[in-house]
Design a protein around this motif. Structure first.
Motif, PDB file in Angstrom:
ATOM      1  N   VAL A 235      -3.780  -7.400 -25.538  1.00 24.38           N
ATOM      2  CA  VAL A 235      -3.135  -7.132 -24.245  1.00 24.38           C
ATOM      3  C   VAL A 235      -2.406  -8.354 -23.689  1.00 24.38           C
ATOM      4  N   CYS A 236      -2.867  -9.554 -24.015  1.00 24.10           N
ATOM      5  CA  CYS A 236      -2.235 -10.731 -23.428  1.00 24.10           C
ATOM      6  C   CYS A 236      -1.039 -11.216 -24.241  1.00 24.10           C
ATOM      7  N   GLU A 237      -0.815 -10.620 -25.400  1.00 26.43           N
ATOM      8  CA  GLU A 237       0.289 -11.056 -26.256  1.00 26.43           C
ATOM      9  C   GLU A 237       1.654 -10.637 -25.697  1.00 26.43           C
ATOM     10  N   LYS A 238       1.644  -9.607 -24.851  1.00 30.59           N
ATOM     11  CA  LYS A 238       2.919  -9.104 -24.337  1.00 30.59           C
ATOM     12  C   LYS A 238       2.752  -8.604 -22.910  1.00 30.59           C
ATOM     13  N   VAL A 239       3.685  -8.944 -22.056  1.00 32.12           N
ATOM     14  CA  VAL A 239       3.753  -8.410 -20.694  1.00 32.12           C
ATOM     15  C   VAL A 239       5.065  -7.645 -20.600  1.00 32.12           C
ATOM     16  N   GLN A 240       4.974  -6.350 -20.317  1.00 33.72           N
ATOM     17  CA  GLN A 240       6.169  -5.501 -20.333  1.00 33.72           C
ATOM     18  C   GLN A 240       6.798  -5.467 -18.934  1.00 33.72           C
ATOM     19  N   PHE A 241       7.764  -6.350 -18.708  1.00 27.52           N
ATOM     20  CA  PHE A 241       8.357  -6.461 -17.380  1.00 27.52           C
ATOM     21  C   PHE A 241       9.258  -5.277 -17.027  1.00 27.52           C
ATOM     22  N   ASP A 242       9.591  -4.443 -18.015  1.00 26.75           N
ATOM     23  CA  ASP A 242      10.333  -3.223 -17.706  1.00 26.75           C
ATOM     24  C   ASP A 242       9.548  -2.338 -16.729  1.00 26.75           C
ATOM     25  N   ALA A 243       8.217  -2.492 -16.745  1.00 26.77           N
ATOM     26  CA  ALA A 243       7.358  -1.678 -15.879  1.00 26.77           C
ATOM     27  C   ALA A 243       7.583  -1.971 -14.405  1.00 26.77           C
ATOM     28  N   LEU A 244       8.256  -3.061 -14.091  1.00 26.55           N
ATOM     29  CA  LEU A 244       8.538  -3.362 -12.688  1.00 26.55           C
ATOM     30  C   LEU A 244       9.355  -2.247 -12.043  1.00 26.55           C
ATOM     31  N   GLY A 245      10.136  -1.539 -12.871  1.00 22.77           N
ATOM     32  CA  GLY A 245      10.899  -0.403 -12.348  1.00 22.77           C
ATOM     33  C   GLY A 245       9.988   0.703 -11.863  1.00 22.77           C
ATOM     34  N   GLU A 246       8.949   1.011 -12.633  1.00 24.85           N
ATOM     35  CA  GLU A 246       7.979   2.030 -12.228  1.00 24.85           C
ATOM     36  C   GLU A 246       7.237   1.604 -10.967  1.00 24.85           C
ATOM     37  N   LEU A 247       6.820   0.348 -10.938  1.00 23.81           N
ATOM     38  CA  LEU A 247       6.086  -0.148  -9.765  1.00 23.81           C
ATOM     39  C   LEU A 247       6.962  -0.139  -8.520  1.00 23.81           C
ATOM     40  N   LEU A 248       8.213  -0.532  -8.680  1.00 24.35           N
ATOM     41  CA  LEU A 248       9.131  -0.564  -7.547  1.00 24.35           C
ATOM     42  C   LEU A 248       9.321   0.833  -6.960  1.00 24.35           C
ATOM     43  N   VAL A 249       9.577   1.814  -7.831  1.00 26.55           N
ATOM     44  CA  VAL A 249       9.769   3.193  -7.372  1.00 26.55           C
ATOM     45  C   VAL A 249       8.479   3.731  -6.756  1.00 26.55           C
ATOM     46  N   GLY A 250       7.350   3.457  -7.391  1.00 25.12           N
ATOM     47  CA  GLY A 250       6.075   3.950  -6.894  1.00 25.12           C
ATOM     48  C   GLY A 250       5.760   3.446  -5.503  1.00 25.12           C
ATOM     49  N   PHE A 251       5.859   2.139  -5.309  1.00 23.98           N
ATOM     50  CA  PHE A 251       5.551   1.568  -3.992  1.00 23.98           C
ATOM     51  C   PHE A 251       6.585   2.004  -2.948  1.00 23.98           C
ATOM     52  N   ALA A 252       7.845   2.164  -3.370  1.00 24.75           N
ATOM     53  CA  ALA A 252       8.877   2.604  -2.434  1.00 24.75           C
ATOM     54  C   ALA A 252       8.580   4.009  -1.919  1.00 24.75           C
ATOM     55  N   LEU A 253       8.161   4.911  -2.809  1.00 28.30           N
ATOM     56  CA  LEU A 253       7.864   6.283  -2.405  1.00 28.30           C
ATOM     57  C   LEU A 253       6.607   6.352  -1.532  1.00 28.30           C
ATOM     58  N   VAL A 254       5.600   5.564  -1.893  1.00 25.84           N
ATOM     59  CA  VAL A 254       4.388   5.525  -1.067  1.00 25.84           C
ATOM     60  C   VAL A 254       4.726   4.971   0.317  1.00 25.84           C
ATOM     61  N   GLY A 255       5.525   3.905   0.358  1.00 22.44           N
ATOM     62  CA  GLY A 255       5.932   3.336   1.648  1.00 22.44           C
ATOM     63  C   GLY A 255       6.757   4.311   2.470  1.00 22.44           C
ATOM     64  N   TRP A 256       7.622   5.066   1.799  1.00 20.27           N
ATOM     65  CA  TRP A 256       8.436   6.067   2.505  1.00 20.27           C
ATOM     66  C   TRP A 256       7.551   7.146   3.123  1.00 20.27           C
ATOM     67  N   ALA A 257       6.525   7.599   2.352  1.00 20.86           N
ATOM     68  CA  ALA A 257       5.603   8.620   2.858  1.00 20.86           C
ATOM     69  C   ALA A 257       4.850   8.105   4.086  1.00 20.86           C
ATOM     70  N   VAL A 258       4.484   6.847   4.047  1.00 22.08           N
ATOM     71  CA  VAL A 258       3.787   6.248   5.198  1.00 22.08           C
ATOM     72  C   VAL A 258       4.712   6.198   6.408  1.00 22.08           C
ATOM     73  N   SER A 259       5.966   5.801   6.181  1.00 27.29           N
ATOM     74  CA  SER A 259       6.925   5.693   7.289  1.00 27.29           C
ATOM     75  C   SER A 259       7.226   7.045   7.928  1.00 27.29           C
ATOM     76  N   LYS A 260       7.104   8.120   7.146  1.00 21.28           N
ATOM     77  CA  LYS A 260       7.357   9.471   7.647  1.00 21.28           C
ATOM     78  C   LYS A 260       6.122  10.096   8.294  1.00 21.28           C
ATOM     79  N   GLY A 261       5.025   9.376   8.270  1.00 18.24           N
ATOM     80  CA  GLY A 261       3.802   9.904   8.859  1.00 18.24           C
ATOM     81  C   GLY A 261       3.059  10.879   7.979  1.00 18.24           C
ATOM     82  N   THR A 262       3.477  10.986   6.710  1.00 23.45           N
ATOM     83  CA  THR A 262       2.794  11.891   5.774  1.00 23.45           C
ATOM     84  C   THR A 262       1.383  11.402   5.476  1.00 23.45           C
ATOM     85  N   VAL A 263       1.217  10.088   5.479  1.00 25.79           N
ATOM     86  CA  VAL A 263      -0.076   9.466   5.207  1.00 25.79           C
ATOM     87  C   VAL A 263      -0.416   8.518   6.342  1.00 25.79           C
TER      88      VAL A 263
END
Length: 267
Positions: free
Chosen positions: A115-143
């Motif tokens: 696991v430590c031989e490689k860090v897949q920085f492409d995954a930052l795209g998934e994390l960015l979208v994920g946190f953005a959608l969660v933050g949007w839901a919070v801003s809309k009062g959904t959560v």
């Protein structure tokens, strides 16, 4: 024990630094990969939006709630992708080509080396979208946000990432017997896309698979009900943590068993 943990953390830092150095030799490849993941996520969100343009709600779930579940699913998946993507190489080519030998020769934990031989920085795209959608839901009062919910969200993300990693490790370990298990791994991760939506919208057989054989329902949908509809904590986050613990034990035991029968490539 503390000294051992400190040693492995130090080694992990060294491995990551070396990998980043090699990655920086091709900066364009990094940005292309990141851009590809962002486009893929955008396509998924566009599909979801177009569906709700025609159907205002789906099994009592509205668009805001669905987007929260979608984003919630992306965060642990992105974390798993970022930190343990190299497990794919075990099922794809390391066993059949014999390059797995290098891990056996080093005086370190073999799983840690993988696991430590490689860090897949492409995954930052998934994390960015994920946190953005969660933050949007919070801003809309959904959560509703409270300190305890933030804590449970962090726990759920870690448990969800463990589930993803464990499933991947189980399927990669099949390569010790099959020599190449990449096709099985690919199929399983295509099934994981179902976890981005409430499992109630699927047929019973698919629900059964997502709850048992490939328990991706515990990654996002089940824990998300705690945040969206105040479902019982023990049946949501608690169940997710229990599944993560059990499947990790099974995965690591199977991996260790596979190591005992591993044979290097030869003629």
């Amino acid at each position: 024990m503390i000294k051992k943990v400190a040693r492995y953390l130090s080694l992990y830092r060294i491995f990551v630094i070396q990998y980043v150095k090699t990655m920086m030799q091709s900066k364009v490849d990094f940005f292309i990969g990141l851009g590809g993941f962002l486009i893929s996520q955008a396509a998924g969100l566009a599909f979801l939006y177009l569906v709700f343009e025609q159907i205002p709600s789906m099994r009592e779930w509205n668009l805001e709630q669905m987007l929260f579940i979608y984003g919630f699913a992306q965060v642990p998946r992105g974390l798993d992708h970022l930190l343990t993507d190299n497990i794919w190489m075990v099922g794809w080519q390391m066993v059949i080509k014999g390059t797995f030998d290098k891990y056996i020769l080093r005086p370190m934990n073999i799983f840690f080396q993988i696991v430590c031989e490689k860090v897949q920085f492409d995954a930052l795209g998934e994390l960015l979208v994920g946190f953005a959608l969660v933050g949007w839901a919070v801003s809309k009062g959904t959560v509703e946000i409270t300190p305890i919910r933030v804590l449970f969200f962090a726990v759920s993300v870690i448990a969800g990432a463990v589930i993803y990693t464990s499933v991947k490790l189980i399927l990669a370990s099949f390569a010790f017997w099959l020599k190449d298990s990449s096709a099985i791994m690919t199929t399983a991760y295509e099934v994981a896309d179902f976890a981005k939506y409430p499992i109630e919208i699927y047929a019973k057989p698919i629900q059964a698979v997502l709850m048992t054989i490939l328990p991706f329902a515990f990654v996002a949908y089940i824990p998300s009900t705690y945040f969206l509809i105040d479902a019982n904590i023990w049946r949501t986050i608690g169940a997710e943590c229990a599944v993560a613990l059990v499947i990790w034990i099974v995965a690591y035991k199977l991996f260790q068993k596979g190591l005992t029968i591993y044979e290097s490539a030869g003629n």
